[in-house]
Design a protein around this motif. Structure first.
Motif, PDB file in Angstrom:
ATOM      1  N   LEU A  70     -63.656  78.334  -7.244  1.00 34.17           N
ATOM      2  CA  LEU A  70     -62.714  78.838  -6.251  1.00 34.17           C
ATOM      3  C   LEU A  70     -63.264  80.096  -5.574  1.00 34.17           C
ATOM      4  O   LEU A  70     -63.086  80.291  -4.371  1.00 34.17           O
ATOM      5  N   LYS A 104     -55.789  73.165  -4.843  1.00 29.71           N
ATOM      6  CA  LYS A 104     -56.616  73.989  -3.958  1.00 29.71           C
ATOM      7  C   LYS A 104     -57.879  73.278  -3.488  1.00 29.71           C
ATOM      8  O   LYS A 104     -58.749  73.901  -2.880  1.00 29.71           O
ATOM      9  N   ASP A 112     -53.519  73.497 -10.643  1.00 28.80           N
ATOM     10  CA  ASP A 112     -53.689  74.453  -9.556  1.00 28.80           C
ATOM     11  C   ASP A 112     -55.001  74.242  -8.810  1.00 28.80           C
ATOM     12  O   ASP A 112     -55.043  74.303  -7.583  1.00 28.80           O
ATOM     13  N   HIS A 113     -56.086  73.985  -9.535  1.00 28.53           N
ATOM     14  CA  HIS A 113     -57.380  73.840  -8.873  1.00 28.53           C
ATOM     15  C   HIS A 113     -57.459  72.563  -8.046  1.00 28.53           C
ATOM     16  O   HIS A 113     -58.142  72.526  -7.024  1.00 28.53           O
ATOM     17  N   LEU A 154     -60.219  71.315  -5.352  1.00 28.62           N
ATOM     18  CA  LEU A 154     -61.348  71.018  -6.229  1.00 28.62           C
ATOM     19  C   LEU A 154     -61.250  69.603  -6.786  1.00 28.62           C
ATOM     20  O   LEU A 154     -60.149  69.088  -7.004  1.00 28.62           O
ATOM     21  N   ILE A 184     -63.649  76.823 -13.141  1.00 27.34           N
ATOM     22  CA  ILE A 184     -62.689  76.757 -12.039  1.00 27.34           C
ATOM     23  C   ILE A 184     -62.664  78.075 -11.268  1.00 27.34           C
ATOM     24  O   ILE A 184     -62.676  78.094 -10.022  1.00 27.34           O
ATOM     25  N   ASN A 219     -52.185  76.150 -18.537  1.00 30.16           N
ATOM     26  CA  ASN A 219     -53.100  75.147 -18.001  1.00 30.16           C
ATOM     27  C   ASN A 219     -52.426  73.787 -18.099  1.00 30.16           C
ATOM     28  O   ASN A 219     -51.786  73.474 -19.109  1.00 30.16           O
ATOM     29  N   ARG A 238     -67.650  72.897  -5.031  1.00 31.40           N
ATOM     30  CA  ARG A 238     -66.975  71.834  -5.777  1.00 31.40           C
ATOM     31  C   ARG A 238     -67.620  71.563  -7.131  1.00 31.40           C
ATOM     32  O   ARG A 238     -67.101  70.760  -7.912  1.00 31.40           O
ATOM     33  N   GLN A 290     -62.099  76.895 -17.638  1.00 30.95           N
ATOM     34  CA  GLN A 290     -61.356  77.975 -16.987  1.00 30.95           C
ATOM     35  C   GLN A 290     -62.322  78.896 -16.224  1.00 30.95           C
ATOM     36  O   GLN A 290     -62.036  79.315 -15.098  1.00 30.95           O
ATOM     37  N   TRP A 312     -58.891  71.055 -20.878  1.00 28.58           N
ATOM     38  CA  TRP A 312     -60.039  70.943 -19.978  1.00 28.58           C
ATOM     39  C   TRP A 312     -61.338  70.617 -20.707  1.00 28.58           C
ATOM     40  O   TRP A 312     -61.566  71.025 -21.851  1.00 28.58           O
ATOM     41  N   HIS A 358     -61.500  66.634  -9.704  1.00 32.77           N
ATOM     42  CA  HIS A 358     -61.106  66.621 -11.109  1.00 32.77           C
ATOM     43  C   HIS A 358     -61.256  65.201 -11.644  1.00 32.77           C
ATOM     44  O   HIS A 358     -60.925  64.234 -10.969  1.00 32.77           O
TER      45      HIS A 358
END
Length: 567
Positions: free
Chosen positions: A385, A291, A287-288, A293, A381, A324, A390, A378, A328, A295
């Motif tokens: 957001l 949007k 999801d991030h 971001l 992120i 998720n 970033r 989590q 992460w 990774h």
């Protein structure tokens, strides 16, 4: 073992050479089959070989032999509460039933000799059904010389995780190396370890003492080779082959000699490590990332999700409903000579220590720094957001940096000048000037540290509760009183920029309790099996404790070998 000449047929074809793939092959061989392992990379071991190597299996026989209490019901409750409404009872129950059996098999009948961690709390030790230790296992350190020339085909340690140009440190090593200037016992231990490594570099041109995940991979490989199981590197799966009834009967591969087919009487096992480097699927499932971001993945570059794509092409179901999409970890970025940057994970060595906090560009803390790497991201992120940024920052004082290290900037006596010169590590005597270097709100950072320090004098962190669980204190510094994770920050100050990253993906193929891959209608695809990170995580995107990837990987690898042999 040759790496290019494939047989025309075998009993069971295993795609992938990490713990799950080798476990499946060993299990199949034990049950009478003649398996063959093929690996896309030019080295074997997969992400297992460069992992921390923890193996999480509740009620395992080693903890039971040591008199440690656990129950299947407690573990089920813990996983159920962690997974929420995504709880997969079929797979969790299979894991809890077959996991101890698998551990007994590998420990007793293969070279994979294990020890249990008497104290290693689950990541959420206050949860119902959690334990303070025993569920996590480690492979005993392994002498890679036992592999002979195949040692050079085992994936080497990630250079950034080593010292002296290639010496990896296991958990006991880290303990002693961090204390070598304060303890005579640790100094002797460190000296012996370094001398062993230097001898290996002269004789073998690489480390032969394998620790953590490399020990898992090396020990499994010894049994693979002892059993005469062929392991061919540099062969990539192109597509799966089916007969007229839809049964998977082999695969098409590409390798050094071009494209070839190999028939598999008992079917094909997919164990290629998930899709962490499939940028298209990652952008769709994370999801991030969707949007905007950034990774970064710590998994080997060969894990591009090709096996999942091949399975989907014949109708296999991919589960995409996890909480998720990845396991992460926060990462910082080390500069390469060509101007690019490579990720370095902040797993457990720095964030939980006293003298370290995390802040956004607004200068405010946003998470308990001592929670697990998965939980930390989590929080990261959510912060990015919310803030429209970033990245965020880890801030440490001089005492913390030199005693524990910060990211790739190792503790004393390691030198940090090159990291300051490259810009990876920022330093200043005042918080305000450090903030200006990093683009952080200077006034707010000063307020944040002042407020934190005021409470930290008593070891308190009322804002986020750093150091309030046994897991968090386990990662802190026991010599720091009264809270192993908290003390005031004092200048000079340092900062490292951090980003979201992963150590593997959680979403994957839908399977039965016997490791059979299902199609989109929920029916079994005959002859197709999967395990490891190619299957959907039985934890449904949660991360309950250390080793919740390798525990299920070994378990379902064991199950798949048994299932294929009796199908």
């Amino acid at each position: 073992m040759p790496t290019s000449e494939l047989p025309e047929s075998c009993d069971l074809l295993v795609i992938g050479s990490g713990a799950a793939g080798m476990a499946a092959a060993i299990s199949a061989s034990h049950h009478g089959l003649n398996p063959v392992i093929v690996e896309k990379a030019d080295v074997f071991g997969g992400s297992t070989a460069v992992s921390g190597g923890a193996i999480w299996v509740p009620c395992n026989p080693l903890m039971q032999a040591a008199g440690m209490a656990d129950s299947r019901e407690a573990a089920r409750t813990y996983i159920r509460d962690e997974s929420g409404n995504r709880f997969n009872a079929e797979l969790v129950d299979a894991f809890l039933e077959k996991g101890p059996e698998a551990i007994a098999f590998f420990h007793d009948k293969t070279a994979l000799k294990l020890s249990h961690r008497a104290f290693s709390p689950d990541y959420h030790p206050d949860g119902e059904g959690a334990t303070e230790g025993g569920r996590s296992l480690d492979a005993l350190d392994y002498d890679g010389r036992r592999l002979g020339q195949d040692l050079y085909r085992l994936r080497s340690p990630i250079a950034d995780f080593t010292i002296l140009g290639g010496m990896p440190l296991g958990r006991p090593d880290i303990y002693h190396f961090l204390r070598l200037t304060r303890s005579a016992k640790s100094a002797v231990y460190a000296t012996k370890t370094v001398l062993r490594y230097l001898r290996d570099r002269i004789v073998w041109k690489r480390n032969t003492r394998l620790v953590m995940g490399a020990a898992v991979a090396g020990r499994l490989a010894e049994t693979v080779f002892e059993r005469g199981i062929a392991l061919h590197t540099s062969h990539e799966l192109i597509k799966l082959v089916q007969d007229g009834d839809g049964r998977v009967t082999g695969a098409e591969l590409t390798g050094p000699n071009g494209t070839t087919r190999i028939a598999a009487k008992h079917g094909v096992v997919l164990a290629t490590g998930g899709f962490p480097h499939d940028t298209v699927r990652r952008a769709r499932q994370f999801d991030h990332v969707r949007k905007g971001l950034p990774h970064y993945s710590m998994s080997p570059a060969a894990s591009t999700g090709g096996a999942i794509v091949a399975a989907e092409a014949i109708g296999a179901a991919f589960v995409e409903t996890n909480a998720n999409g990845g396991f992460w970890t926060p990462v910082s970025l080390l500069p390469n000579e060509d101007g690019s940057r490579r990720p370095f994970p902040h797993l457990f060595l720095d964030r939980a220590k006293p003298g370290v906090i995390a802040v956004g560009h607004d200068g405010r803390r946003f998470v308990n720094e001592a929670v697990s790497y998965h939980d930390f991201v989590q929080g990261l992120i959510a912060k990015l957001l919310e803030e429209g940024r970033r990245s965020a920052w880890l801030i440490a004082d001089h005492a913390a940096l030199r005693r524990y290290g910060l990211g790739a900037a190792h503790a004393f006596p390691a030198k940090i000048g090159r990291h300051l010169k490259s810009g990876y590590l920022k330093r200043d005597t005042s918080l305000g000037e450090l903030a200006r270097q990093c683009g952080i709100d200077a006034t707010q950072l000063e307020r944040t540290v002042a407020a934190f320090n005021h409470k930290a004098l008593r070891g308190d962190d009322p804002e986020f509760g750093k150091g309030t669980t046994s897991y968090q204190r386990y990662l802190g510094d026991a010599e720091n009183k009264p809270n192993p994770c908290v003390r005031p920050l004092e200048g000079p100050f340092y900062a490292i920029e951090i980003f979201p990253g992963d150590i593997g993906t959680t979403m994957g193929l839908d399977i039965t309790a016997k490791g059979q891959v299902k199609n989109r209608d929920g029916r079994v695809i005959p002859g197709l099996y999967a395990c490891g990170n190619d299957i959907n995580s039985i934890m449904a995107g949660s991360y309950p404790g250390p080793g919740i990837t390798l525990g299920p990987a070994l378990t379902f690898g064991y199950v798949v070998g048994e299932t294929a042999a009796t199908a």
